[in-house]
Design a protein around this motif. Structure first.
Motif, PDB file in Angstrom:
ATOM      1  N   SER A 177      -4.353  19.408   6.285  1.00  0.00           N
ATOM      2  CA  SER A 177      -4.047  18.520   5.866  1.00  0.00           C
ATOM      3  C   SER A 177      -2.856  17.658   4.870  1.00  0.00           C
ATOM      4  O   SER A 177      -2.703  17.057   5.130  1.00  0.00           O
ATOM      5  CB  SER A 177      -5.357  18.155   4.683  1.00  0.00           C
ATOM      6  N   LEU A 178      -2.490  18.785   4.296  1.00  0.00           N
ATOM      7  CA  LEU A 178      -0.295  18.799   4.057  1.00  0.00           C
ATOM      8  C   LEU A 178       0.363  18.534   4.544  1.00  0.00           C
ATOM      9  O   LEU A 178       0.809  17.310   4.980  1.00  0.00           O
ATOM     10  CB  LEU A 178      -0.441  19.776   3.113  1.00  0.00           C
ATOM     11  N   SER A 199      -0.517  15.593   6.419  1.00  0.00           N
ATOM     12  CA  SER A 199      -0.485  13.819   5.417  1.00  0.00           C
ATOM     13  C   SER A 199       1.456  13.300   5.278  1.00  0.00           C
ATOM     14  O   SER A 199       1.947  12.826   5.260  1.00  0.00           O
ATOM     15  CB  SER A 199      -0.708  14.447   3.997  1.00  0.00           C
ATOM     16  N   THR A 227      -7.100  24.976   6.877  1.00  0.00           N
ATOM     17  CA  THR A 227      -7.324  23.422   6.615  1.00  0.00           C
ATOM     18  C   THR A 227      -6.767  23.455   5.663  1.00  0.00           C
ATOM     19  O   THR A 227      -6.352  22.158   5.310  1.00  0.00           O
ATOM     20  CB  THR A 227      -8.771  23.375   6.510  1.00  0.00           C
ATOM     21  N   SER A 228      -6.052  23.982   4.368  1.00  0.00           N
ATOM     22  CA  SER A 228      -5.468  22.647   3.320  1.00  0.00           C
ATOM     23  C   SER A 228      -3.924  23.058   3.816  1.00  0.00           C
ATOM     24  O   SER A 228      -3.121  21.497   3.408  1.00  0.00           O
ATOM     25  CB  SER A 228      -5.354  23.969   2.027  1.00  0.00           C
ATOM     26  N   ILE A 283       6.064   6.402   8.069  1.00  0.00           N
ATOM     27  CA  ILE A 283       5.707   5.078   7.250  1.00  0.00           C
ATOM     28  C   ILE A 283       7.443   5.211   6.401  1.00  0.00           C
ATOM     29  O   ILE A 283       7.964   4.090   6.837  1.00  0.00           O
ATOM     30  CB  ILE A 283       4.805   5.833   6.287  1.00  0.00           C
ATOM     31  N   VAL A 322       2.098  11.560   8.314  1.00  0.00           N
ATOM     32  CA  VAL A 322       1.404  10.247   8.157  1.00  0.00           C
ATOM     33  C   VAL A 322       2.884   9.435   7.691  1.00  0.00           C
ATOM     34  O   VAL A 322       3.122   8.475   7.818  1.00  0.00           O
ATOM     35  CB  VAL A 322       0.073  10.022   7.084  1.00  0.00           C
ATOM     36  N   LEU A 323       3.764  10.188   6.329  1.00  0.00           N
ATOM     37  CA  LEU A 323       4.351   9.743   5.548  1.00  0.00           C
ATOM     38  C   LEU A 323       5.882   9.825   6.572  1.00  0.00           C
ATOM     39  O   LEU A 323       6.373   8.120   6.420  1.00  0.00           O
ATOM     40  CB  LEU A 323       5.013  11.136   4.738  1.00  0.00           C
TER      41      LEU A 323
END
Lengths: 301, 290, 532
Positions: free
Chosen positions: C8-9, C12, C4-5, C19, C15-16
């Motif tokens: 989540s990375l 992120s 899971t860690s 952007i 998303v990055l």
């Protein structure tokens, strides 16, 4: 797995929601700009911009490592960094423990306030003061030496003394400021532990060893690990102002070199490349240190 | 038993002596800065800058920097950024630190790495400027606040303090049916006053001392903070044009330079003694019992 | 937990990247709408009367760190805007002028008019494509061109193209040899005319108690070591040893041309002679030992005010009343300082300094040249700055009846004690148009002596048309400079015996590839047309 995720969302939903705005901040203001790290591999030209500037592979890195003085500046950086790690890092811990042992509240607060003062003076001002005290001719110390018939010493321009001077002034400037965080940590230790120890007849040293230090252990580990991330940053402002050609053999560091060759000459690609090199070294050290810290259950992630 | 007290007394004496000596060396530069600012320039030069006690006092340096009102405009900007900036910093830092301190939260270590990574790698000045411009903050006082909303280093510190709070308190509150937010406000924050005060101080001092963001993002003179005012006075001697005939005229006398150091430093230095009460021992237990 | 860690990375990062894509997209659109004002409006007959915005990047004003006030408080800007019918958007470069300029360029805010404090930077930005060729445009403004001395215009040429106009005019012969004639008379000595006499005078000033206080507290000479570490020629304008080197006809870090060939003084045997002489001075203890920590001109001047030194190189204006007053207040007396001709070296060289070379440059960005109307307006504005007789007093002297007065066409500065100069110091950022021989601007209170000093200094200036054109382009240049500066200092302080001179020369040739640098210099000089 799906079930576990659902469970986590139910239990930590609020937590994730709290985290979101902050993460967004990091993405926009920290991660998006990282695109420009690509300049390390480019012959960056401001007018063409990042995308249009030509790729040049490892050339910027080669320029840095093939420089005549590469060995000298990396060596100086590592040495000064090591000195600062060995002497400057523990200094605030020691100061905090010393202050903690003080029973008079008024004395404690006065000393705390006074030792934190130098943090607010820029290195330009501090250097002005050093010159007033240590200048070879008119400096106070050398005037005293002269009165007593001693040989004048050019402290500020002697390559053999510059590293000690850098580390000493660094400790002096930052020790009071650095102690604050440990004082905050010490304040969090449960006083009942000390009371129990006193009842058991434990000496002050034993209390220090068995209660105080374990109480701030995690903060020490955290700060040490994070300190390693900036292992190759040895304090540009300080060294830049104290550096001169008479002492540069022992004081010229990566940052001052990058300032001369990269920034002043407008070689943004080169400056970025060296920055990236420093980051990677720091990253590797932080990863390693965090693994080590895990053994003491002090890992930071 | 007798022996122990002697050693204790000796140790105590040594401790007090060393602390006093250290404090004395830390006072000297301030004495120097203040004295030079109050001394006629000719005396400063005659004594090669070594004036620790002025022989007679002159306020001309202060009069000079107070004139024109620029200093007061600069104070307004700085106070705005320190107050509003620090409040926002604390809000964002605490709300991030809380979830990150939950050791059992899935994805936690990934998020932490995500944060720590930003301490190591940075894109530099150019992309940061582009972002500030794209977001439309250029020339606004918010450009001094938003880009530095969360400091990863301070975030890690707060998170680490939160982790050390006894979980039992937290669990007890949860069983009582308190929501996460109310646990934060009612229990965690009061228990964390030492670190909240510390990090608040760190942010405030950072805001007070920064100038480079203002140098890049702010053009209009009315939005410039005191640190830029200070730099303008300290660095007036930097002759960019290299014109020898003009360079000498623009230098500010050292007494004016030191006077501006005093007026730009004292206000923030004075904040610390007020924060110190939060570092006293026993906060934790006191609040739990209360 | 682990899985899971990483998840989540990854999230992120996703998303990055989204952007990033969005950001670069909007970045492009940003560059398109940078100049809609000029083309968006309907074209009318009286086009030139339309008010337009001109952005001006100022790195040449004399108070770069003093911010400009708002329009309402700036009568000079009001005058400029009214006279030219423009909105003048002036940005000061300041100490970080390169950073600021780079940011303006990358964020599509390229200024219309850009100034550079030195030619080398202008050339670098020209090569990157920022500055326009101005030959054709300038031909239409003969008045403007006529206002500049041809020797100042010549350095504006690069690779055969004119890339700007001379921005601010340097004053020549600023620093000269000063000697304390009160001491000279007391010790019955005469003004030194050669190195041997100079050293003797310095020794007497150090050891024969010239101030008669029975203390061994005076020095024959004081020099400085600038921040960039050069013992000789440097942009920081070091004074002292630089003039000793010139006495021997050479200068560290200086490139020259002799008999059609490039000469680098760093390896010239005469430099060795000069180093030996400086070492002799230091060994004789006639140089104030503080010279190693004196890193700016102000600290050097303080030594003059203290009155504990007998010979030094300083500004030609030091016998103006204000400075005499400082000597009196600081040192307790006003010694009779006098400027003398530079002592003549063993090879017959009598040089004080190099002549002023037109370094600063004002150019137009390529963007402006795409718009004929805007070019015209920008050029008219530049012509106004440098030729308008009506504007000149305001630009150079400041605000009428506050900083200067006019009576029957005669201008005079108002004494600075009558107003608060700090408040209007920004005015010096317009003063770059001032002429270097403007007696109103310099406002000497002791003109006979001061002007004679300048006259004297100017008669010992060396031609200077080669060195300022040199740009070090190889990455090793800074390391080579570091080596030279370090070795020179070691030679004069005795840390390295001068018998190792040949080794030093060999190291420069072998390790630091001096020949490559010389080849690059030759190419640059050929590009500039000063070398055949």
């Amino acid at each position: 797995m799906v079930h576990a995720t659902k469970n986590a969302m139910r239990r930590y939903g609020v937590m994730y929601a709290l985290l979101l705005p902050g993460l967004l901040y990091f993405v926009i203001f920290k991660y998006v700009p990282m695109v420009y790290i690509a300049a390390a591999f480019k012959d960056y030209n401001v007018l063409r911009g990042l995308w249009e500037s030509p790729w040049i592979g490892w050339q910027n890195f080669e320029t840095f490592f093939n420089g005549v003085y590469a060995g000298q500046i990396i060596g100086n950086t590592l040495l000064i960094s090591a000195y600062k790690l060995i002497f400057s890092f523990p200094a605030p811990i020691i100061l905090a423990l010393m202050l903690n042992a003080v029973t008079s509240n008024g004395f404690k607060r006065t000393i705390q306030t006074l030792t934190y003062l130098p943090h607010f003076l820029s290195w330009v001002v501090i250097y002005g003061l050093l010159v007033a005290f240590l200048a070879p001719g008119s400096g106070l110390v050398n005037q005293l030496f002269n009165t007593f018939g001693l040989e004048r010493i050019s402290f500020l321009t002697e390559s053999g003394m510059i590293r000690s001077l850098i580390v000493t002034t660094d400790i002096w400037q930052s020790v009071g400021w650095g102690a604050i965080i440990y004082l905050a940590s010490l304040a969090g230790i449960d006083p009942s532990l000390y009371e129990a120890a006193k009842v058991d007849g434990a000496s002050r040293w034993r209390q220090l060893w068995h209660i105080t230090l374990p109480g701030i252990r995690n903060v020490i580990i955290l700060l040490l690990v994070l300190r390693l991330s900036a292992i190759l940053d040895v304090g540009f402002d300080q060294i830049f102002i104290m550096l001169n050609p008479l002492n540069q053999e022992n004081a010229d560091v990566i940052e001052t070199w990058v300032y001369r060759v990269g920034m002043q000459e407008g070689r943004i690609g080169l400056a970025t490349a060296v920055g990236l090199f420093k980051s990677i070294i720091g990253f590797v050290l932080v990863l390693g240190a965090n693994k080590m810290a895990k053994k003491f259950d002090g890992q930071i992630w | 038993m007798e022996q122990v007290t002697i050693w204790n007394r000796l140790g105590k004496g040594l401790n007090y002596t060393l602390l006093t000596l250290l404090a004395a060396t830390c006072v000297i530069p301030f004495l120097y800065v203040i004295s030079v600012s109050l001394t006629p320039i000719s005396e400063v030069i005659r004594k090669d800058g070594l004036v620790l006690i002025p022989s007679h006092i002159t306020w001309t340096a202060y009069e000079e920097i107070m004139q024109g009102g620029r200093l007061f405009d600069a104070y307004k900007v700085t106070i705005f950024r320190v107050v509003v900036g620090t409040l926002l910093n604390m809000l964002f830092t605490v709300t991030m630190a809380l979830p990150l301190s939950r050791k059992a939260m899935p994805g936690r270590s990934g998020f932490l790495m995500f944060v720590v990574f930003t301490m190591l790698f940075s894109g530099g000045m150019i992309p940061s400027y582009l972002i500030v411009k794209e977001v439309g903050l250029l020339n606004s006082e918010w450009a001094l606040i938003i880009p530095g909303l969360v400091n990863a280093f301070y975030l890690m510190i707060v998170k680490s303090f939160f982790e050390q709070l006894p979980e039992a308190i937290d669990e007890a509150a949860r069983i009582d049916g308190a929501g996460e937010i109310s646990i934060l406000v009612r229990i965690i924050l009061p228990l964390s006053m030492p670190v909240i005060a510390t990090i608040g101080l760190f942010y405030a001092v950072w805001h007070w001392n920064s100038y480079f963001d203002a140098l890049l993002y702010i053009n209009s003179p009315e939005n410039q903070p005191v640190q830029l005012f200070l730099r303008q006075i300290l660095l007036a001697s930097v002759a960019i044009s290299g014109d020898a005939a003009e360079a000498a005229n623009s230098v500010n006398p050292v007494s004016v330079q030191m006077a501006s150091v005093v007026v730009t430093t004292l206000p923030i230095v004075a904040v610390y003694p007020f924060i110190q009460k939060h570092f006293t021992k026993g906060v934790l237990v006191g609040s739990v019992k209360g | 937990m682990k899985k899971t860690s990483y998840a989540s990375l990854l999230l992120s990062l996703a998303v990055l990247s989204g952007i990033v894509a969005g950001c670069s997209g909007s970045g492009n659109s940003g560059s398109n709408n940078s100049e809609p004002a000029a083309s968006g409006q309907p074209q009318s007959g009286e086009q030139t009367d339309k008010k337009i915005k001109l952005s001006f990047y100022n790195t040449i004003g004399y108070r770069q760190t003093t911010p400009m006030p708002a329009l309402e408080q700036d009568p000079i800007r009001q005058m400029i805007e009214k006279d030219n019918n423009i909105d003048l958007e002036m940005t000061l470069g300041g100490e970080n002028w390169k950073d600021k300029l780079n940011l303006l360029i990358t964020s599509s805010q390229i200024p219309d008019i850009i100034t550079f404090p030195d030619r080398a930077s202008a050339v670098k930005y020209y090569d990157q494509g920022l500055l326009a060729d101005l030959d054709e445009v300038l031909a239409q403004y003969p008045d403007l061109m006529a206002s500049f001395d041809p020797t100042r215009l010549e350095p504006m040429k690069y690779k055969g193209k004119t890339i700007g106009v001379p921005a601010s005019e340097g004053v020549g012969g600023v620093n000269g040899w000063w000697i304390n004639t009160t001491w000279l008379k007391k010790l019955n000595l005469t003004e030194p005319t050669n190195p041997q006499e100079l050293l003797e005078v310095m020794k007497a000033f150090t050891f024969d108690d010239p101030d008669g206080n029975n203390k061994n507290d005076t020095y024959g000479f004081v020099a400085m070591l600038p921040k960039d570490g050069s013992l000789g020629y440097s942009t920081a304008g070091p004074k002292g040893f630089q003039q000793i080197f010139w006495m021997f006809g050479v200068q560290p870090n200086f490139v020259d041309m002799k008999d059609g060939k490039v000469v680098v003084y760093n390896t010239d045997p005469k430099t060795k002679e000069a180093l030996q002489f400086i070492k002799d001075m230091i060994d004789a203890k006639v140089v104030d030992p503080d010279w190693v920590t004196i890193d700016d001109g102000l600290k050097l001047d303080n030594k003059m005010y203290q009155g504990k030194v007998g010979v030094m190189v300083a500004d030609w204006r030091r016998m103006e009343p204000a400075d005499q007053q400082k000597m009196k207040e600081t040192g307790g007396s006003t010694p009779e300082w006098k400027q003398i001709a530079p002592p003549k070296g063993p090879n017959g060289d009598q040089i004080l300094d190099a002549k002023v070379f037109q370094q600063s440059l004002l150019g137009l960005s390529k963007e402006v040249l795409k718009d004929a109307d805007k070019t015209k307006r920008a050029m008219e504005f530049i012509q106004y700055l440098y030729t308008s007789k009506e504007a000149y007093p305001y630009l150079s002297y400041g605000i009428k009846d506050k900083t200067f007065t006019e009576t029957g066409g005669q201008f005079k500065l108002i004494d600075k004690s009558t107003y608060n100069e700090k408040e209007i110091e920004w005015r010096y950022n317009y003063a770059f148009v001032r002429k270097s021989d403007d007696s109103v601007y310099f406002d000497f209170k002791n003109p006979t002596v001061t002007n004679a000093n300048q006259e004297l200094n100017r008669s010992y200036l060396k031609d200077n048309n080669i060195n300022p054109r040199i740009v070090d382009t190889d990455p090793m240049a800074q390391d080579r400079l570091k080596y030279v500066n370090e070795m020179m200092l070691k030679f004069v302080t005795g840390k390295e015996p001068l018998s190792n001179w040949d080794k030093y020369v060999k190291t420069l040739d072998d390790k630091f590839k001096q020949a490559d640098a010389v080849a690059a210099y030759e190419q640059q000089l050929k590009d500039d047309g000063v070398m055949k």
